[in-house]
Enzyme design. Structure first.
Site, PDB file in Angstrom:
ATOM      1  N   CYS A   1      -9.347  -5.301   1.601  1.00  0.00           N
ATOM      2  CA  CYS A   1      -8.956  -4.215   1.587  1.00  0.00           C
ATOM      3  C   CYS A   1     -10.019  -3.480   0.833  1.00  0.00           C
ATOM      4  CB  CYS A   1      -7.614  -3.915   0.853  1.00  0.00           C
ATOM      5  SG  CYS A   1      -6.439  -4.647   1.724  1.00  0.00           S
TER       6      CYS A   1
ATOM      7  N   THR B   1       0.605  -1.112  -0.112  1.00  0.00           N
ATOM      8  CA  THR B   1      -0.035   0.167  -0.106  1.00  0.00           C
ATOM      9  C   THR B   1       0.770   1.174   0.131  1.00  0.00           C
ATOM     10  OG1 THR B   1      -1.874  -1.285   1.024  1.00  0.00           O
ATOM     11  CG2 THR B   1      -1.759   1.411   1.381  1.00  0.00           C
TER      12      THR B   1
ATOM     13  N   GLN C   1       0.149 -10.290  -5.156  1.00  0.00           N
ATOM     14  CA  GLN C   1      -0.323 -11.626  -5.112  1.00  0.00           C
ATOM     15  C   GLN C   1       0.550 -12.504  -6.082  1.00  0.00           C
ATOM     16  OE1 GLN C   1      -2.510 -12.589  -3.196  1.00  0.00           O
ATOM     17  NE2 GLN C   1      -3.608 -10.706  -2.421  1.00  0.00           N
TER      18      GLN C   1
ATOM     19  N   SER D   1       4.242  -7.288  -0.886  1.00  0.00           N
ATOM     20  CA  SER D   1       4.035  -7.188   0.438  1.00  0.00           C
ATOM     21  C   SER D   1       4.471  -8.616   1.371  1.00  0.00           C
ATOM     22  CB  SER D   1       2.503  -6.790   1.103  1.00  0.00           C
ATOM     23  OG  SER D   1       2.354  -5.802   1.072  1.00  0.00           O
ATOM     24  N   ALA D   2       5.099  -8.600   2.320  1.00  0.00           N
ATOM     25  CA  ALA D   2       5.389  -9.909   2.829  1.00  0.00           C
ATOM     26  C   ALA D   2       4.424 -10.818   3.379  1.00  0.00           C
ATOM     27  CB  ALA D   2       6.336  -9.582   4.051  1.00  0.00           C
ATOM     28  N   HIS D   3       3.287 -10.291   3.825  1.00  0.00           N
ATOM     29  CA  HIS D   3       2.411 -11.218   4.589  1.00  0.00           C
ATOM     30  C   HIS D   3       1.602 -11.949   3.548  1.00  0.00           C
ATOM     31  CE1 HIS D   3      -1.604  -8.982   4.101  1.00  0.00           C
ATOM     32  NE2 HIS D   3      -0.810  -8.089   3.564  1.00  0.00           N
TER      33      HIS D   3
END
Length: 372
Positions: free
Chosen positions: A318, A70, A173, A193-195
């Site tokens: 989100c 983000t 993704q 993003s890591a998660h």
């Protein structure tokens, strides 16, 4: 518990947890400190950059760490904004891209046409390229449908028109799951993003091709650790992210997950009537499957699954309050749009879990349709 909401977030790998704990305990100094203890932290950052850059084919010094995709997306869009600048994007972007365009000043933001699976209309892209275009930002693997764009084709078209137009992809993704080689894709900027690949929450990054770094501006000011994102480096989380990415790559689970995706499609087709797949059957990420069930409220179905300890999503985590934007862009029939469920998989899922899920799904849908 059967967890099929991995596109929202994944469970952190134990090795990533251990990497973070090690840094918090044994290498907790500020990575910007010039003493030897600070050097330990700095070395973790260096090693993390090397791991990530080896995966995406970049130089280590082209990796910048952020709080997540983000922030990375917002950095890119705000950097290329301007009253004389035109940007090209799509209506099926993640909210962090879509909303950022809405909240930055551009001469014009052009939204490309797409088909019912979300594939960008290439001819429309060719038609919309013009002299003041400074940025083309396209999601690589869609977070709700799993549709994978032909980024190399898009890049070739854009760069052939004007090599100075910057190409940005949101690879949230995609990284760790499909090829994200920035040279093969011919992109200038890439967010992640890591998660989403079993790393910790609250950390991610932005690849910035070194030749265009001067065009990128921080959204926060006051420190110079990351150039594009000021503040003290969260090196424990960054180390955990790199550890998770390496483990995700080494797991080599794409074909296994693809088999899961195809298997649940067959189970749904065999057991449930009147549905549509919003995920294409080719050029898709196997980690995501979007299904619309006729005359069903997805929230009701979601909670009936939850009552059986099965966790899925009715859309992007989100996009609360705005779940219909992407479905509208895909022109999903109203008959199915209220009953869309997103299943998203990980290597830990099994066919047995999918069989149990579809059994509960069938019973729940039959019950809902009986009382309607």
């Amino acid at each position: 518990m059967i967890y099929l909401d991995n596109a929202a977030t994944t469970k952190i790998y134990k090795n990533a947890q251990q990497a973070r704990a090690f840094a918090e305990d044994k290498a907790f100094a500020n990575s910007s400190s010039i003493h030897s203890f600070g050097l330990k932290s700095s070395n973790l950052l260096r090693e993390s950059r090397e791991i990530i850059s080896s995966v995406i084919g970049s130089n280590p010094d082209e990796i910048y760490f952020t709080k997540g995709a983000t922030e990375a997306n917002n950095i890119v869009i705000s950097s290329l904004s301007g009253e004389n600048n035109i940007a090209i994007t799509s209506s099926i972007e993640h909210s962090s891209v879509y909303d950022s365009f809405k909240n930055n000043i551009f001469k014009e933001v052009i939204y490309l046409k797409n088909d019912n699976y979300g594939f960008i209309d290439i001819e429309d892209l060719k038609d919309k390229l013009q002299n003041d275009v400074k940025l083309v930002s396209i999601i690589y693997a869609n977070n709700e449908t799993g549709t994978i764009q032909d980024i190399r084709k898009i890049s070739d078209i854009v760069k052939s028109f004007d090599k100075n137009i910057l190409i940005h992809i949101d690879a949230t993704q995609a990284l760790g799951k499909i090829s994200c080689d920035v040279n093969e894709l011919k992109v200038d900027l890439m967010s992640f993003s890591a998660h989403k690949f079993h790393g910790p929450k609250g950390v991610g990054g932005l690849y910035v091709r070194k030749e265009i770094l001067q065009k990128i501006k921080p959204v926060l000011h006051g420190g110079h650790q990351q150039v594009v994102s000021s503040g003290t480096d969260n090196h424990p989380a960054i180390s955990a992210m790199a550890t998770a990415l390496k483990e995700q790559i080494d797991a080599d689970e794409f074909n296994y997950v693809d088999d899961l995706n195809k298997y649940i499609r067959k189970l749904i087709d065999k057991n449930i009537s009147d549905y549509i797949f919003n995920t294409p059957d080719e050029n898709y990420s196997p980690y995501i499957l979007s299904v619309g069930f006729a005359n069903i409220k997805s929230e009701v179905l979601l909670h009936m699954l939850e009552d059986n300890d099965i966790y899925v999503s009715s859309g992007s985590a989100c996009s609360k309050g705005n779940n219909n934007r992407i479905l509208e862009a895909l022109d999903v029939d109203d008959k199915y749009s209220d009953g869309v469920i997103r299943f998203s998989f990980a290597g830990e899922n099994t066919k047995d879990e999918l069989e149990k899920t579809v059994n509960v799904l069938k019973e729940s849908i039959d019950e809902i349709r009986r009382v309607m």
